[in-house]
Design an enzyme around this catalytic site. Structure first.
Site: not given
Length: 367
Positions: A74, A341
């Site tokens: 992303h 993440y």
């Protein structure tokens, strides 16, 4: 996941207390969780073939190259701000402060999946929306959602293997069909999830997309009763079909910028309450239709910003940053997402920051 336990990443040997890191960051603004711990799944960790957050981050870099200063997945995104207005209905199932009546600020990030920060927008590319709710008692709630009805993988291993199978082949730019067929033959849950996704074509843009958390969580009410829950954001904007690509490399983001400049965008936050027997450890499986759904309030996005220091570019939308009253489920993807993440954040925060491919100012000046 046990937040208070000490864990070591097989790739680094670094021990951390995850809750200690999160609480410390909250005290200085809470813009990122930098848990560098790895995660364990199935065959055990501290073994040579253990799947770690580093290996998954490495795989994203190998697929489309290393792009310093950007998320490993992303990578292309746009920051946003707004607020959540709770109607109080969520208090029936959770003591979380976010569900008490009132308004709290949110910081968000719209994104497209993939590791190329300058990729050309495409209707079929998975869209993401991360949100951080900042609560009056000092807590935060972070969630990263997708415009998919289900996730494509049920385990971290499956996700990693799908990355391997989907690596573009030189000359075609597409995955090797034999490798992908072999992967799907060994992962019928992914093949079934792909069929569900195909039955839910994307809408025209970010503003009319429904975004889902996909993983299950737990909510606990004032009586101490815990129920399984999934959440989604349903747009108040009328959905329109995405029949074909629009002109411009950034057409999805450009349309979002112009829309927010005209009027705020709003989504209803819906909680779907699971029943006994509903799977909480497999995000490829949708819950049966007819489950109780609670409208708990409205998320409003009234501003978008070019990514830069101090806005959502620097927020790690760790799905395990949860307020009291919301707890993780037994879904193995949650620990994996949290660790990957954090690994992505740790890497990009130590690299030179690169400018975003999307400029709000340029889009508005061109109107």
């Amino acid at each position: 996941m046990e937040d208070d336990t000490e864990r070591a990443d097989p790739g680094t040997g670094t021990e951390v207390s995850r809750r200690g890191v999160l609480l410390g960051l909250a005290a200085v603004g809470g813009i990122a969780a930098v848990d560098v711990g790895g995660f364990l799944y199935a065959k055990g960790w501290l073994t040579p073939d253990a799947l770690t957050s580093s290996r998954i981050a490495d795989r994203f870099e190998q697929l489309n190259g290393k792009h310093e200063g950007f998320r490993r997945n992303h990578a292309k995104g746009l920051s946003a701000t707004g607020y959540f207005e709770s109607n109080g209905a969520g208090a029936a199932v959770s003591t979380a402060v976010v569900f008490q009546p009132g308004r709290v600020p949110v910081a968000g990030r719209f994104s497209l999946s993939g590791s190329l920060p300058g990729a050309t927008d495409a209707n079929a590319t998975v869209r993401g929306l991360g949100l951080q709710f900042t609560l009056p008692n000092g807590e935060q709630w972070r969630t990263a959602m997708l415009n998919l009805p289900v996730f494509l993988d049920s385990t971290p291993e499956g996700f990693y293997e799908r990355l391997l199978a989907s690596k573009p082949v030189a000359g075609t730019g597409k995955p090797d069909p034999e490798k992908m067929a072999a992967f799907l033959a060994g992962h019928p849950e992914t093949a079934a999830a792909m069929q569900i996704v195909r039955q839910h074509p994307p809408t025209s843009g970010f503003g009319d997309s429904t975004f889902r958390g996909l993983n299950a969580f737990g909510v606990t009410d004032a009586a101490g009763v815990t129920a399984a829950v999934r959440w989604m954001l349903v747009p108040e904007q009328s959905p329109e079909s995405a029949d074909q690509a629009q002109p411009g490399k950034n057409y999805l983001f450009d349309a979002l910028i112009r829309a927010v400049a005209t009027a705020p965008l709003r989504w209803r936050l819906m909680l779907t309450i699971g029943e006994p027997g509903d799977q909480t450890n497999d995000a490829t499986k949708a819950w049966p239709a007819g489950r109780r759904t609670i409208d708990v309030g409205t998320v409003t996005i009234d501003s978008v910003q070019t990514e830069g220091p101090g806005n959502a570019r620097d927020i790690n939308f760790d799905p395990l940053v949860l307020p009291v009253g919301i707890t993780p489920s037994d879904d193995p993807l949650l620990n994996a997402r949290s660790a990957v993440y954090a690994r992505s954040f740790t890497r990009r925060s130590g690299e030179p920051a690169q400018p975003s491919a999307i400029s709000v100012e340029e889009v508005l000046d061109a109107r």
